[in-house]
Enzyme design. Structure first.
Site, short mmCIF file in Angstrom:
data_model
loop_
_atom_site.label_atom_id
_atom_site.label_comp_id
_atom_site.label_asym_id
_atom_site.label_seq_id
_atom_site.Cartn_x
_atom_site.Cartn_y
_atom_site.Cartn_z
N PRO A 1 -9.28 7.44 -3.38
CA PRO A 1 -8.37 8.58 -3.29
C PRO A 1 -6.95 8.18 -3.68
O PRO A 1 -6.48 7.10 -3.34
CB PRO A 1 -8.44 8.96 -1.81
N GLU A 2 -6.29 9.06 -4.42
CA GLU A 2 -4.92 8.79 -4.84
C GLU A 2 -3.96 9.54 -3.92
O GLU A 2 -4.37 10.21 -2.97
CB GLU A 2 -4.74 9.18 -6.30
#
Length: 301
Positions: free
Chosen positions: A2-3
């Site tokens: 996840p960013e």
């Protein structure tokens, strides 16, 4: 992994439940995630009130009443779900209207925070992580900025500290590819592969160009540096509004999906026409440092 927009989306989903709640107890179904959990993890959290849940780069930071910070990282496949405690057992608070392959196997429920609101346990937050690349720890608030996980982090892409002057300063004299610079967490905190590809396309900059081209001979920011800062801000802001991008394991805390992937201009679109009007180019995929880069070689120079 996840960013930043995904982590911010998770924070916003958890915050209304976590903020101000008393952590009645913590259930640990194993003693480690990526790293061993602190030996006194349960004892130090039990009976503590969560003041507020924040974020730094891709880390969630839960400020506790005693000045301790609960540091949480989702790793590759970590996710949280909110459950309501009732006579029929715990049930998800929000029904999942959209289905997407992701582990819901309770065998991967590793950490459970039992929360007390108004003197009664009504909700709990469950951390599920099939691959166990996520991690949690406890750090004194006064020591967070000097902690090895945070000391070298650059400015947030959503804050005022990120501007063209900063970008030119960290880029000046560097021959490394521009994409590599943007993925360097010491330059800008929280950017990842997806949103770097998207921002570079918006700024019409090639991921292959030297990072040093963002600065003039005197160290001043170039026009490209100014466009890139604006593009980074726009892409991150739009992705947060869209709830992030649902790729592989990511999902919001309420079970719904992120939708920014429907707005991708280049990421994952190898062989498709460049969406920039009148460009006429084709999106290509190259590999940089073992990671896929998507760009349009015609309009990104």
């Amino acid at each position: 992994m996840p960013e930043l927009p995904e982590v911010e989306t998770v924070r916003r989903g958890l915050s209304p439940v976590f903020d101000g709640a008393m952590i009645r107890k913590v259930t640990l179904n194993r003693a480690d995630l990526r790293f061993p959990l602190p030996v006194d993890f349960r004892e130090r959290l039990g009976g503590q009130r969560m003041v507020a849940l924040g974020r730094r780069a891709k880390y969630l930071l839960g400020d506790l009443e005693d000045g301790t910070v609960l540091v949480m990282h989702l790793g590759m496949s970590g996710s949280f779900r909110i459950e309501e405690v009732g006579e029929d057992g715990p049930q998800p608070v929000a029904a999942e209207a959209f289905h997407y392959p992701r582990s819901v196997d309770r065998a991967h429920d590793h950490v459970i925070f039992h929360l007390e609101h108004d003197g009664a346990e009504r909700l709990r937050i469950v951390y599920n992580d099939p691959r166990r690349f996520g991690f949690m720890s406890l750090v004194a608030r006064a020591e967070v900025e000097q902690h090895p996980w945070f000391a070298a982090l650059g400015p947030e892409p959503t804050g005022n500290a990120l501007d063209a002057v900063h970008l030119a300063r960290v880029a000046a004299g560097r021959a490394t590819p521009l994409k590599a610079l943007l993925l360097d967490q010491r330059a800008i905190a929280g950017l990842g592969n997806i949103y770097v590809c998207e921002a570079l396309h918006r700024a019409k900059l090639s991921p292959l160009r030297s990072a040093g081209t963002l600065a003039t001979a005197t160290g001043a920011p170039t026009a490209g540096a100014k466009r890139l800062v604006e593009a980074i801000r726009e892409v991150i802001a739009e992705a947060i509004v869209a709830g992030g991008s649902t790729l592989r394991d990511h999902r919001q805390a309420d079970g719904e999906l992120g939708y920014f992937q429907h707005s991708f201009a280049v990421y994952g679109r190898e062989g498709e026409p460049c969406p920039r009007p009148a460009c006429g180019g084709t999106v290509e995929r190259i590999v940089q440092s073992g990671r896929s880069t998507f760009h349009c070689p015609r309009c990104q120079r």
